[in-house]
Design a protein around this motif. Structure first.
Motif, short mmCIF file in Angstrom:
data_model
loop_
_atom_site.label_atom_id
_atom_site.label_comp_id
_atom_site.label_asym_id
_atom_site.label_seq_id
_atom_site.Cartn_x
_atom_site.Cartn_y
_atom_site.Cartn_z
N LYS A 105 0.86 -1.18 0.00
CA LYS A 105 0.00 0.00 0.00
C LYS A 105 0.90 1.23 0.00
CE LYS A 105 -3.67 2.20 2.77
NZ LYS A 105 -4.47 2.08 4.01
N SER B 62 -11.93 10.16 4.44
CA SER B 62 -10.86 9.25 4.07
C SER B 62 -9.83 10.08 3.30
CB SER B 62 -11.44 8.12 3.21
OG SER B 62 -10.42 7.31 2.70
N TYR C 90 -9.03 6.36 -0.94
CA TYR C 90 -8.65 5.28 -0.04
C TYR C 90 -9.84 4.89 0.84
CZ TYR C 90 -3.62 6.09 -1.02
OH TYR C 90 -2.38 6.21 -1.61
N SER D 228 -9.99 1.78 2.24
CA SER D 228 -8.69 1.72 2.89
C SER D 228 -7.56 1.43 1.91
CB SER D 228 -8.72 0.81 4.12
OG SER D 228 -7.82 -0.24 4.02
N TRP D 229 -7.91 1.11 0.66
CA TRP D 229 -6.90 0.88 -0.39
C TRP D 229 -7.09 1.89 -1.51
CZ3 TRP D 229 -3.91 -2.21 2.09
CH2 TRP D 229 -4.47 -3.05 3.05
N PRO D 230 -6.02 2.29 -2.19
CA PRO D 230 -6.17 3.28 -3.26
C PRO D 230 -6.86 2.70 -4.50
CG PRO D 230 -3.89 2.55 -3.09
CD PRO D 230 -4.62 1.91 -1.96
#
Lengths: 205, 391
Positions: free
Chosen positions: A174, B166, B185, B188-190
């Motif tokens: 990430k 976020s 995100y 929580s992830w791009p």
């Protein structure tokens, strides 16, 4: 144009006359421009439901995607994010292994290798655990450049873990670019701490 | 140019008038900017008050004009804003009316003023104005959190597009549409999202393992260029707007970043660290070898954007501080325009918006490339960066 010809002179007089006529007319607006009504405001997404499924072609083995192993010297990530990414995160256990990078570089320095090696041996003893490598940058780069660089840093650590025998499917990456500095300062000492990769353990529930 | 008498002035104006194929060109030569420095055009403004006056002044200064006293101005702008905005433009020297008195109804005083500004720019320079255009940008709400906003080009009417608490970054417009792409995100992830501003509909178009970021839409609005790292390294990819039909354009070991499109939509320009330092490269949108664009005098270059007229590539170079530079699209000597980063072109291929670091925050600024004049966008939202100009 020092010696104007008679022709020019006469045209000039004509122009002056026409201008003065136009000048009189110009006292009232000649063109009324109606401003279009404003478009409705940007619609708020707060009520928008869950995100729909990704188009089907993104599943492995479909259509026009080139083979992802075409990149030399890199190990492809799994096509889809697996369930391990929603497992509880342990940010403490490997905190001391946070490793640092040279300015604008994404290679694991010789001085930092022992940290990756100790992470690899930890993972060998904890076969069920997955690992998230977070890549970070200092502020001396533009934002999207740093987002790619942070990912490249995390991937460089992943490559090294793979050469040490860790299964590629267990290591996730990430990039946070420059958005989460470890030190908010704006000097060399702060930048050094911010060019880093952090290790987060993902433990199955 | 110093002229001795009104007589010779009038003759000069006439001579040009006679030789010029387009009579309304008068004594102004309308030509495309060829890259050299230009002096601002001196104009005067009279009759406007309050908000209308300040908006008109801002619009005209951004467009490459300088407000001076009436007797030294090349053009005199007079008008009023009693009830409705009205204005006219007269050439001080030839006395020719460049813009016959025009009045505006409907909308707000602000939109009427922007319309007058665009009409003045068009009347004097022949160029289309940009006062009615929109921008999108990122606003940092707190450390590590950011939302996407849209506003008028001068910062007025700013509205939050995301409210996810976020990290939303890297907004990009779909040309001629009220439609944005950006990275969030939120999961929580791009991931890359498509967000229709008319309907509020939001979809994920890329959420592969690793990084999904830096969306850029082709000028014809059909294709999405972006950065994905699923190959094991951040590479340039192209897909349809819904994410289907994915093609990988680069396969380097090092990372690529910030793709943008050529005006004809045939090529993608991006940054690669394949040669050690970050440099500009171009690849055909159909694939093939990547070739470097020379930026002589600029070492580490990032965040390119191709001008809408196809002639220029603007980018950021990190020297002692960030600087906005320009090269001809085929490459060449880098010309420094201003201190700042992350530039985006206005539709006129002349004005540029970029971010400037001031202390711990960033502000957005507007740059008139030929005159190198800079004016800050008025926002009261905290740290603003990553501007994208709607085209």
């Amino acid at each position: 144009m020092n010696r104007p010809s008679f022709l020019n002179l006469s045209i000039m007089i004509g122009l002056a006359l026409s201008l003065s006529v136009a000048g009189c007319k110009n006292k009232r607006p000649t063109g009324i421009t109606r401003i279009p009504e404003p478009q409705p405001p940007v619609i708020d997404n707060s009520a928008s439901p869950g995100i729909p499924a990704i188009p089907s072609n993104t599943s492995p083995g479909s259509g026009s995607t080139l083979p992802t192993d075409a990149n030399i010297g890199t190990t492809a990530l799994p096509e889809e994010r697996g369930p391990a990414l929603s497992w509880p995160q342990d940010r403490e256990t490997l905190k001391a292994q946070t490793l640092y990078f040279d300015y604008d570089k994404a290679t694991v320095q010789a001085s930092e290798r022992s940290k990756v090696e100790s992470v690899a041996s930890y993972l060998k003893n904890e076969a069920a655990v997955h690992l998230l490598v977070e890549g970070h940058c200092d502020e001396r780069g533009t934002e999207e450049y740093n987002r790619s660089l942070g990912e490249r840093r995390a991937l460089a650590v992943r490559e090294y873990l793979i050469t040490l025998g860790v299964g590629p499917e267990r290591v996730h990456t990430k990039s946070l670019g420059e958005s989460q500095p470890a030190d908010p300062g704006h000097d060399d000492a702060a930048w050094k701490k911010n060019r880093r990769a952090e290790f987060v353990l993902l433990r199955p529930r | 140019m110093k002229l001795n008498s009104a007589f010779s002035l009038a003759c000069l104006a006439l001579a040009i008038h006679i030789n010029s194929p387009a009579a309304e060109d008068e004594d102004i030569t309308i030509r495309d900017w060829v890259g050299g420095p230009e002096r601002p055009i001196p104009i005067s403004m009279a009759g406007f008050t309050g908000q209308v006056q300040s908006i008109l002044k801002f619009d005209l200064e951004v467009a490459g004009f300088e407000i001076v006293e009436p007797e030294t101005a090349q053009f005199n702008i007079t008008g009023s804003n009693n009830g409705q905005v009205e204005g006219t433009v007269v050439d001080r020297i030839s006395k020719a009316t460049k813009l016959p008195r025009r009045a505006y109804t409907g909308g707000t005083p602000r939109t009427q003023t922007h319309a007058l500004a665009d009409d003045i720019v068009k009347a004097i320079t022949g160029r289309a104005g940009i006062a009615k255009t929109k921008i999108a940008f990122k606003v940092e709400s707190s450390q590590g959190k950011s939302e996407i906003y849209v506003s008028d080009y001068d910062g007025a009417n700013a509205i939050a597009v995301t409210k996810d608490d976020s990290m939303a970054v890297a907004p990009a417009w779909v040309p001629a549409k009220r439609w944005l792409f950006y990275t969030s995100y939120k999961s929580s992830w791009p991931d890359i999202y498509s967000h229709d501003l008319n309907t509020g509909e939001r979809k994920v178009v890329a959420r592969y393992s690793g990084l999904n970021t830096s969306p850029a839409i082709s000028p014809d609005g059909r294709f999405l260029a972006m950065i994905l790292s699923k190959s094991g390294s951040p590479d340039v990819y192209v897909a349809n707007l819904d994410g289907t039909g994915l093609r990988q354009l680069t396969k380097t070991r090092e990372d690529e970043s910030s793709p943008c499109w050529s005006a004809d939509g045939k090529n993608v320009c991006f940054v690669s660290r394949a040669g050690g330092r970050p440099a500009l490269y171009v690849v055909s949108a159909d694939g093939g070898a990547m070739r470097q664009i020379k930026t002589i005098g600029a070492g580490s270059v990032t965040e390119p954007e191709w001008s809408p007229n196809g002639k220029w590539i603007v980018f950021t170079v990190l020297r002692r501080e960030f600087e906005i530079c320009l090269v001809p699209a085929e490459g060449g000597e880098a010309r420094t325009l201003a201190a700042g980063e992350d530039a985006s072109w206005a539709p006129n291929s002349r004005t540029i918006i970029f971010a400037r670091r001031v202390g711990n925050k960033r502000v957005l600024s507007l740059l008139d490339a030929p005159t190198k004049r800079v004016k800050d966008v008025k926002l009261n939202l905290g740290s603003a960066s990553q501007p994208s100009w709607a085209k």
